[in-house]
Design a protein around this motif. Structure first.
Motif, PDB file in Angstrom:
ATOM      1  N   THR A 217       0.841  -1.198   0.000  1.00  9.39           N
ATOM      2  CA  THR A 217       0.000   0.000   0.000  1.00  9.39           C
ATOM      3  C   THR A 217       0.877   1.250   0.000  1.00  9.39           C
ATOM      4  O   THR A 217       1.624   1.483   0.944  1.00  9.39           O
ATOM      5  N   PRO A 218       0.813   2.073  -1.048  1.00  8.98           N
ATOM      6  CA  PRO A 218       1.610   3.295  -1.072  1.00  8.98           C
ATOM      7  C   PRO A 218       1.084   4.326  -0.081  1.00  8.98           C
ATOM      8  O   PRO A 218      -0.096   4.303   0.293  1.00  8.98           O
ATOM      9  N   SER A 219       1.949   5.214   0.334  1.00  6.70           N
ATOM     10  CA  SER A 219       1.585   6.246   1.301  1.00  6.70           C
ATOM     11  C   SER A 219       0.451   7.121   0.767  1.00  6.70           C
ATOM     12  O   SER A 219       0.445   7.511  -0.402  1.00  6.70           O
ATOM     13  N   GLY A 220      -0.514   7.404   1.620  1.00 11.01           N
ATOM     14  CA  GLY A 220      -1.610   8.306   1.264  1.00 11.01           C
ATOM     15  C   GLY A 220      -2.851   7.612   0.754  1.00 11.01           C
ATOM     16  O   GLY A 220      -3.893   8.254   0.603  1.00 11.01           O
ATOM     17  N   LEU A 221      -2.777   6.299   0.472  1.00 10.71           N
ATOM     18  CA  LEU A 221      -3.928   5.579  -0.057  1.00 10.71           C
ATOM     19  C   LEU A 221      -4.442   4.566   0.958  1.00 10.71           C
ATOM     20  O   LEU A 221      -3.673   3.979   1.716  1.00 10.71           O
ATOM     21  N   LEU A 222      -5.752   4.365   0.942  1.00  9.41           N
ATOM     22  CA  LEU A 222      -6.382   3.395   1.836  1.00  9.41           C
ATOM     23  C   LEU A 222      -6.026   1.987   1.375  1.00  9.41           C
ATOM     24  O   LEU A 222      -6.157   1.669   0.194  1.00  9.41           O
ATOM     25  N   PRO A 223      -5.569   1.115   2.270  1.00  9.86           N
ATOM     26  CA  PRO A 223      -5.176  -0.239   1.856  1.00  9.86           C
ATOM     27  C   PRO A 223      -6.385  -1.097   1.499  1.00  9.86           C
ATOM     28  O   PRO A 223      -7.504  -0.855   1.951  1.00  9.86           O
ATOM     29  N   PHE A 224      -6.153  -2.124   0.692  1.00 13.08           N
ATOM     30  CA  PHE A 224      -7.144  -3.150   0.421  1.00 13.08           C
ATOM     31  C   PHE A 224      -7.018  -4.207   1.515  1.00 13.08           C
ATOM     32  O   PHE A 224      -5.909  -4.667   1.803  1.00 13.08           O
ATOM     33  N   ILE A 225      -8.129  -4.606   2.116  1.00 13.56           N
ATOM     34  CA  ILE A 225      -8.070  -5.552   3.229  1.00 13.56           C
ATOM     35  C   ILE A 225      -8.838  -6.833   2.969  1.00 13.56           C
ATOM     36  O   ILE A 225      -8.903  -7.708   3.837  1.00 13.56           O
TER      37      ILE A 225
END
Length: 318
Positions: A217-225
């Protein structure tokens, strides 16, 4: 008739929204202006970096974004729970990254606040806390910053954006999936990129580049869970690999002009959401043609209409 923003954006109804802001001038926000021959491509970087910077301050997570020539798209998650869990000093620290502190807050931070000043100080911090999960405040600070820099560069005054930003409430996971894919595929749809992973200044390319560097997950983006049954509950409720496969499939249907064609590799996300490819492609196409303010199943739309006490609702039924 104009609808109040408090009705269009309500965390009590849904925490996911698709937003669009469009430039008012003939001259481009970004890219090459065919009328003047001037390139504004560098402004794409302005918008992207501003989005990512504000995501670290506001309790509003970025699910997807795409910066186009005269507009940009955002799909966001309003994280009110996160804002409410912040301490007073955490609220001050976040707000102070973009704003100057009044003397009252300075006194609080240095321990010199008097008893009579304390209620006013707490009231101000409470206001800032609400703003940290306000979509209107995020969009205001994003658009103001870009408009100011662009006006300075163009040496002119006046409005840079078309009125207030447009928003669509995403009432369930199907609507969220469609809005994210629509956003990430905007450059492909506009014929300025051949594939999603080569689409500059999009969340898809940023996520794809991160994967190539072994960063999920790149910085600033909501991760996929993935499934919400997992221990982590804050994130996009899909698996990243499923989403990548899904965007690739949708993108190929759009480019080749064959909406009836189904690839042999079916995205697993489709079966989990009880969607078939044709239904999903139809919903994606409707997002391009219809401008419903709420997107979701009939039952959810009826619920929103009841909550807002409205006789009619400009929504897209899925």
């Amino acid at each position: 008739m104009t609808i109040a923003r408090t009705q269009l954006v309500s965390p009590d109804i849904t925490s996911y929204y698709h937003c669009v802001s469009r430039c008012v001038r003939r001259s481009f926000l970004c890219g090459d202006d065919p009328f003047t021959g001037i390139s504004y491509e560098h402004r794409r970087h302005w918008v992207e970096q501003r989005i990512l910077a504000l995501a670290k301050i506001y309790c509003i997570d970025i699910c997807a974004y795409a910066v186009m020539s005269n507009h940009y798209h955002l799909v966001v998650h309003v994280n009110r729970a996160k804002a409410l869990q912040l301490s007073e000093r955490e609220v001050i620290a976040r707000w102070g990254q973009e704003h100057q502190f009044p003397p009252l807050i300075q006194s609080y931070l240095t321990g010199q606040l008097s008893a009579s000043e304390y209620p006013a100080c707490m009231k101000l911090i409470a206001i800032w806390r609400e703003r940290l999960y306000s979509l209107s405040w995020l969009m205001k600070e994003l658009n103001y910053h870009i408009a100011l820099r662009a006006n300075q560069e163009d040496q002119c005054r006046g409005h840079f954006w078309e009125g207030r930003f447009k928003s669509q409430a995403l009432l369930d996971e199907k609507a969220l999936l469609a809005a994210m894919a629509y956003t990430d595929l905007n450059p492909v749809r506009a014929n300025i990129a051949e594939t999603p992973e080569t689409s500059e200044y999009t969340s898809f390319k940023r996520r794809f580049d991160a994967l190539e560097n072994n960063q999920e997950t790149p910085s600033g983006l909501l991760p996929f869970i993935g499934n919400r049954s997992q221990q982590q509950t804050s994130g996009v409720p899909f698996r990243l690999i499923d989403y990548i496969e899904w965007v690739d499939w949708i993108g190929r249907q759009m480019r080749e002009g064959k909406p009836g064609y189904i690839d042999h590799k079916h995205p697993r996300i489709i079966s989990r959401l009880s969607l078939n490819q044709m239904d999903s492609l139809g919903l994606y196409s409707r997002l391009e043609k219809e401008r419903g303010l709420w997107i979701g199943p009939k039952q959810r739309l009826q619920h929103v209409k009841s909550l807002l006490n409205r006789q009619r609702l400009h929504g897209i039924t899925i």
